[in-house]
Design an enzyme around this catalytic site. Structure first.
Site, PDB file in Angstrom:
ATOM      1  CB  ALA A   1      30.869  34.617  75.091  1.00  0.00           C
ATOM      2  CB  VAL A   2      35.501  37.261  74.158  1.00  0.00           C
ATOM      3  CG1 VAL A   2      36.758  37.147  74.141  1.00  0.00           C
ATOM      4  CG2 VAL A   2      34.845  37.458  72.884  1.00  0.00           C
TER       5      VAL A   2
ATOM      6  N   GLY B   1      28.607  51.917  67.215  1.00  0.00           N
ATOM      7  CA  GLY B   1      26.798  52.103  67.674  1.00  0.00           C
ATOM      8  C   GLY B   1      26.973  50.723  68.189  1.00  0.00           C
TER       9      GLY B   1
ATOM     10  CB  ILE C   1      20.866  47.468  64.333  1.00  0.00           C
ATOM     11  CG1 ILE C   1      21.253  48.676  64.353  1.00  0.00           C
ATOM     12  CG2 ILE C   1      20.776  47.071  66.057  1.00  0.00           C
ATOM     13  CD1 ILE C   1      19.525  49.917  64.898  1.00  0.00           C
ATOM     14  CG  ASP C   2      23.262  49.540  60.832  1.00  0.00           C
ATOM     15  OD1 ASP C   2      22.630  50.166  61.090  1.00  0.00           O
ATOM     16  OD2 ASP C   2      24.711  50.735  60.552  1.00  0.00           O
TER      17      ASP C   2
ATOM     18  CD  GLU D   1      20.170  54.970  59.342  1.00  0.00           C
ATOM     19  OE1 GLU D   1      19.600  56.320  59.481  1.00  0.00           O
ATOM     20  OE2 GLU D   1      20.953  54.524  59.719  1.00  0.00           O
TER      21      GLU D   1
ATOM     22  N   GLY E   1      30.550  47.524  64.106  1.00  0.00           N
ATOM     23  CA  GLY E   1      30.440  47.237  62.289  1.00  0.00           C
ATOM     24  C   GLY E   1      31.683  47.488  62.171  1.00  0.00           C
ATOM     25  CG  ASP E   2      30.609  49.993  58.391  1.00  0.00           C
ATOM     26  OD1 ASP E   2      30.912  50.135  58.983  1.00  0.00           O
ATOM     27  OD2 ASP E   2      30.478  50.133  57.230  1.00  0.00           O
TER      28      ASP E   2
END
Length: 266
Positions: free
Chosen positions: A25-26, A14, A141-142, A237, A117-118
């Site tokens: 930046a990177v 996401g 965002i999680d 959710e 994310g993960d």
């Protein structure tokens, strides 16, 4: 110490606000150290697409894009990610990993910076274990990445939720309703929790804490009894179903039945 001459940057899963700022930046930091940077378009799927042997030159041009200081100018305020994103089940397979490694070796990519994310972090770990050093930048965002307090995108998502709830509150007040608002989080309740606290919600339901339905309904009934018209209830959710019914649907029905407060889901 290993010398990196060329690195790849990708964003996966996401999209999250702030990903473009991280890409900028990177890229600029790497260039300042004399390291060549290539953007991988479409996340891990782009890395695999660059290995398509039907027409290697065309495919690679489509999925791999050299990045310089100019190409990352004026992107920090843009939403989404200029490198695009996707989910890639094939990358989890041995054949998919072999494709990714072949691209890295053929294109002389020494390391990967993966923003996401993960799932993105699992992919970066797999690459590292197969000999391509990778660094994960938590962009979700999680806020469900360990060892970091706030992930990239979380604060913006929180403020977006609060702006929308301000609008819902006007309707709730006008019609004397309780509005149940479902907040994203992919099974993590932190965004819902922060939103509920900051918005003054009458109840907050998140997966990490058992929800007391009786207490919540009584609290709503008590608030109505003292003249409160509009109320906001926050639910994360992917909450467990109640008696085979989606949590928000069941909760709305219980509020309506037990308190006679008109309830809607948004």
């Amino acid at each position: 110490m290993q010398k990196f001459r060329k690195i790849g940057i990708l964003s996966s899963g996401g999209d999250a606000p702030g990903m473009n700022a991280a890409i900028r930046a990177v890229t600029r930091r790497a260039l300042s150290q004399g390291i060549e940077v290539v953007g991988i378009l479409g996340g891990y799927a782009g890395l695999l697409g660059a290995a398509d042997e039907s027409d290697p030159d065309v495919i690679r041009e489509k999925h791999l894009r050299p990045l310089d200081a100019h190409s990352v100018s004026n992107i920090v305020t843009r939403g989404g990610t200029i490198l695009y994103s996707s989910r890639c089940p094939e990358f989890k397979t041995e054949a998919g990993m072999a494709k990714a490694l072949r691209v890295c070796h053929e294109q002389s990519i020494d390391a990967i910076i993966a923003i996401g994310g993960d799932g993105t972090f699992r992919g970066a770990t797999d690459l590292t274990n197969h000999g391509i050093p990778s660094i994960g930048i938590p962009g979700t965002i999680d806020n469900d990445i360990t060892a970091t307090e706030l992930t990239i995108g979380f604060d913006t998502a929180l403020n977006t939720c609060l702006r929308m709830i301000d609008d819902l509150r006007d309707t709730a007040e006008s019609h004397a309703r309780c509005i149940i608002t479902e907040i994203m989080g992919n099974g993590c309740g932190l965004l819902a929790l922060y939103t509920g606290i900051a918005s003054g919600a009458i109840s907050i339901a998140i997966p990490e804490i058992p929800f007391d339905l009786d207490y919540a309904c009584q609290k709503i009934a008590n608030a109505r009894a003292v003249g409160k018209r509009g109320m906001i209830a926050i639910c994360s959710e992917k909450l467990p179903e109640l008696d085979g019914v989606p949590f928000t649907d069941s909760y709305a029905a219980e509020i309506q039945q037990r308190t006679d407060v008109c309830t809607r889901i948004n």
